[in-house]
Scaffold this motif. Structure first.
Motif, short mmCIF file in Angstrom:
data_model
loop_
_atom_site.label_atom_id
_atom_site.label_comp_id
_atom_site.label_asym_id
_atom_site.label_seq_id
_atom_site.Cartn_x
_atom_site.Cartn_y
_atom_site.Cartn_z
N LYS A 103 7.95 13.95 8.69
CA LYS A 103 9.04 14.17 7.74
C LYS A 103 10.26 13.33 8.09
CE LYS A 103 11.76 17.82 5.51
NZ LYS A 103 12.07 19.27 5.45
N GLY A 104 10.71 12.56 7.11
CA GLY A 104 11.92 11.75 7.29
C GLY A 104 11.70 10.43 8.01
N LEU A 105 10.45 10.12 8.41
CA LEU A 105 10.20 8.89 9.16
C LEU A 105 10.38 7.65 8.28
CD1 LEU A 105 9.13 8.12 12.12
CD2 LEU A 105 7.05 7.49 10.91
N LYS A 106 11.10 6.68 8.81
CA LYS A 106 11.34 5.41 8.13
C LYS A 106 11.11 4.26 9.11
CE LYS A 106 12.70 7.36 4.27
NZ LYS A 106 11.92 7.23 3.01
N ILE A 107 10.97 3.06 8.57
CA ILE A 107 10.80 1.88 9.40
C ILE A 107 11.88 0.86 9.07
CG2 ILE A 107 9.21 0.65 7.86
CD1 ILE A 107 7.68 -0.06 10.58
N THR A 108 12.28 0.11 10.07
CA THR A 108 13.28 -0.94 9.87
C THR A 108 12.97 -2.11 10.79
OG1 THR A 108 15.67 -1.39 9.70
CG2 THR A 108 14.94 -0.05 11.58
N GLY A 109 13.77 -3.14 10.69
CA GLY A 109 13.55 -4.31 11.53
C GLY A 109 14.80 -5.16 11.64
N THR A 110 14.66 -6.30 12.26
CA THR A 110 15.76 -7.23 12.42
C THR A 110 16.18 -7.80 11.07
OG1 THR A 110 14.91 -7.86 14.60
CG2 THR A 110 16.50 -9.36 13.58
N ALA A 124 -0.44 -14.46 8.24
CA ALA A 124 -0.62 -13.02 8.48
C ALA A 124 0.73 -12.33 8.51
CB ALA A 124 -1.34 -12.80 9.81
N VAL A 125 0.86 -11.25 7.74
CA VAL A 125 2.09 -10.45 7.75
C VAL A 125 1.75 -8.97 7.76
CG1 VAL A 125 3.46 -12.20 6.53
CG2 VAL A 125 2.32 -10.40 5.22
N LEU A 126 2.62 -8.19 8.38
CA LEU A 126 2.57 -6.73 8.28
C LEU A 126 3.70 -6.33 7.35
CD1 LEU A 126 1.65 -3.87 9.08
CD2 LEU A 126 3.16 -4.04 11.08
N ALA A 127 3.36 -5.64 6.27
CA ALA A 127 4.35 -5.27 5.26
C ALA A 127 4.37 -3.77 5.03
CB ALA A 127 4.05 -6.00 3.95
N PHE A 128 5.57 -3.22 4.83
CA PHE A 128 5.75 -1.81 4.49
C PHE A 128 6.50 -1.74 3.17
CE2 PHE A 128 4.90 -1.36 8.94
CZ PHE A 128 4.33 -0.10 9.08
N ASP A 129 5.93 -0.99 2.20
CA ASP A 129 6.63 -0.82 0.94
C ASP A 129 7.57 0.38 1.01
OD1 ASP A 129 5.05 1.47 0.64
OD2 ASP A 129 3.69 0.54 -0.81
N LYS A 130 8.20 0.71 -0.09
CA LYS A 130 9.19 1.78 -0.11
C LYS A 130 8.58 3.16 0.10
CE LYS A 130 12.44 -0.81 -2.95
NZ LYS A 130 13.17 -0.90 -4.26
N LYS A 131 7.27 3.26 -0.03
CA LYS A 131 6.59 4.53 0.21
C LYS A 131 6.09 4.63 1.65
CE LYS A 131 5.08 5.15 -4.58
NZ LYS A 131 3.91 5.33 -5.50
N MET A 132 6.49 3.67 2.48
CA MET A 132 6.10 3.64 3.90
C MET A 132 4.62 3.37 4.08
SD MET A 132 8.35 3.83 6.34
CE MET A 132 7.45 4.51 7.73
N LYS A 133 4.01 2.74 3.09
CA LYS A 133 2.59 2.40 3.20
C LYS A 133 2.45 1.01 3.81
CE LYS A 133 -1.74 2.07 0.62
NZ LYS A 133 -2.40 2.18 -0.70
N ASP A 189 10.56 -5.27 -3.24
CA ASP A 189 10.09 -3.89 -3.12
C ASP A 189 9.63 -3.53 -1.71
OD1 ASP A 189 10.42 -3.45 -5.91
OD2 ASP A 189 8.52 -4.49 -6.28
N MET A 190 9.82 -4.46 -0.77
CA MET A 190 9.38 -4.24 0.61
C MET A 190 10.52 -3.78 1.51
SD MET A 190 6.16 -4.90 0.73
CE MET A 190 5.46 -4.82 -0.92
N ILE A 191 10.24 -2.81 2.37
CA ILE A 191 11.23 -2.39 3.36
C ILE A 191 11.27 -3.40 4.50
CG2 ILE A 191 11.92 -0.59 5.00
CD1 ILE A 191 10.39 1.41 3.34
N VAL A 192 10.09 -3.70 5.04
CA VAL A 192 9.97 -4.66 6.14
C VAL A 192 8.73 -5.52 5.93
CG1 VAL A 192 9.58 -4.95 8.62
CG2 VAL A 192 11.11 -3.17 7.84
N LYS A 228 -7.40 3.91 8.37
CA LYS A 228 -7.92 3.62 7.03
C LYS A 228 -7.13 4.35 5.95
CE LYS A 228 -12.27 3.52 4.42
NZ LYS A 228 -13.72 3.82 4.46
N ASP A 229 -6.68 5.57 6.25
CA ASP A 229 -5.92 6.35 5.28
C ASP A 229 -4.41 6.10 5.37
OD1 ASP A 229 -5.34 7.60 7.66
OD2 ASP A 229 -6.12 9.57 7.08
N CYS A 230 -4.01 5.15 6.22
CA CYS A 230 -2.59 4.79 6.41
C CYS A 230 -1.75 5.95 6.93
CB CYS A 230 -1.98 4.24 5.11
SG CYS A 230 -2.75 2.71 4.54
N HIS A 231 -2.40 6.92 7.55
CA HIS A 231 -1.69 8.07 8.12
C HIS A 231 -1.03 7.70 9.45
CE1 HIS A 231 -1.72 12.71 8.64
NE2 HIS A 231 -0.81 12.18 9.42
#
Length: 326
Positions: free
Chosen positions: A81-88, A184-193, A207-210, A246-249
């Motif tokens: 709950k409340g977990l978010k990701i950020t970066g430089t 190759a990139v690692l991307a997180f959208d606004k739903k933290m997926k 639409d990407m957070i990071v 696989k389930d992005c959990h």
């Protein structure tokens, strides 16, 4: 047939099915199941791993074959709950010419300031510092280094970087350098997926957070890729890699010490995949390793970052962190 031989064969079969279930499963299906992965490291029992922060567990592993390795695997529950990701993010001098830039080898003809290089632990401290003191006021839980950069080696006294390939924070593009060696990139959208991709099309970057680039994709759809001996993944060195279930959990961050005689020699691409598979990863990316390797979490009592690997890492162009939104 010799009775003693039959007993020995039965025991060997039972042992194999316990320690190497993937081999046993393949044999049971006549060797035709190509989807079964053969992990050289037993699956990590996350119920027994150390809980170091809310939604975060840490497992330490030691291997002596094919070489000495000290391994640290962090599992982050993305459903916390409340977990978010950020970066430089962008440096205040973003877009200005890189000071003292001298092109060497395969480096680009031009190089501009995009970010300010920072150790992962300093990155955490800055993000956690109150806004009135110049920080971000974020309740950071853990962080790690990510993408490579130019110029390398960095000119003496130069604190700036131009991340290689693509990087984005909160929909704002930081870098987009064409580099045929990186896709190759690692991307997180606004739903933290999370998603590991070859790139993110320009219209979708807002639409990407990071988005952070890595040296290469390690695993796709449960399958490890083949690595050329002369590629970045073919070298024996300290490592940072990230994967997800696989389930992005769950997100898995792997840090492997290296270049430390008698302690840990590092890992090749296949050995990183062994660890990621044991952790539960479905897809994974290889980030900057070597002297950039760094992984830390914040101690709940002291509020200070704790580096879990032997290396605290050098100042790097890009870091990632997870935090709890207040």
């Amino acid at each position: 047939m010799n009775k003693r031989f039959l007993v020995g064969l039965l025991v060997a079969t039972v042992v194999a099915s316990f320690w190497f279930p993937s081999y046993a499963a393949k044999a049971a299906k006549g060797g035709k199941d190509k989807t079964v992965q053969t992990a050289k490291i037993p699956a990590i029992d996350w119920d027994k791993a150390e809980a170091v922060q809310k939604g975060i567990k840490l497992q330490k592993l030691e291997r002596d074959t094919p070489q000495l390795m000290k391994i640290y695997v962090m599992r982050i529950d993305l459903k916390t709950k409340g977990l978010k990701i950020t970066g430089t993010g962008r440096d205040e001098h973003w877009g200005e010419p890189m000071p003292d830039y001298v092109r060497k080898g395969a480096m680009p003809a031009k190089c501009a300031i995009r970010t300010r290089r920072e150790k992962t632990t300093d990155f955490v401290t800055r993000l956690r510092k109150p806004k009135e003191e110049g920080g971000k006021g974020l309740n950071v839980l853990a962080a790690w280094n990510s993408g490579p950069w130019h110029p390398w080696p960095a000119p003496k006294g130069n604190v700036y970087a131009d991340p290689m390939f693509l990087s984005v924070l909160d929909g704002v593009e930081i870098s987009d350098n064409s580099d045929p060696a990186l896709n190759a990139v690692l991307a997180f959208d606004k739903k933290m997926k999370p998603a590991i991709l070859t790139t993110v099309p320009k219209p979708k970057r807002k639409d990407m957070i990071v988005v952070h680039s890595g040296f290469g994709i390690l695993m796709q759809k449960g399958k490890r890729l083949t690595f050329h001996p002369k590629s970045y993944e073919g070298a024996l060195m300290p490592r940072t890699a990230v994967g997800y279930s696989k389930d992005c959990h769950y997100l898995y961050v792997v840090s492997i010490d290296g270049r430390k005689k008698g302690w840990s020699e590092g890992a090749h691409g296949d050995e990183i995949c062994d660890v990621l598979e044991a952790a539960g990863a479905w897809e994974a990316i290889d980030f900057d390793g070597g002297g950039s390797q760094s992984l830390c979490y914040v101690d709940e009592k002291s509020g200070e970052p704790v580096t879990v690997c032997r290396s605290e890492g050098r100042p790097v162009a890009l870091n990632m962190a997870v935090y709890i939104e207040k």
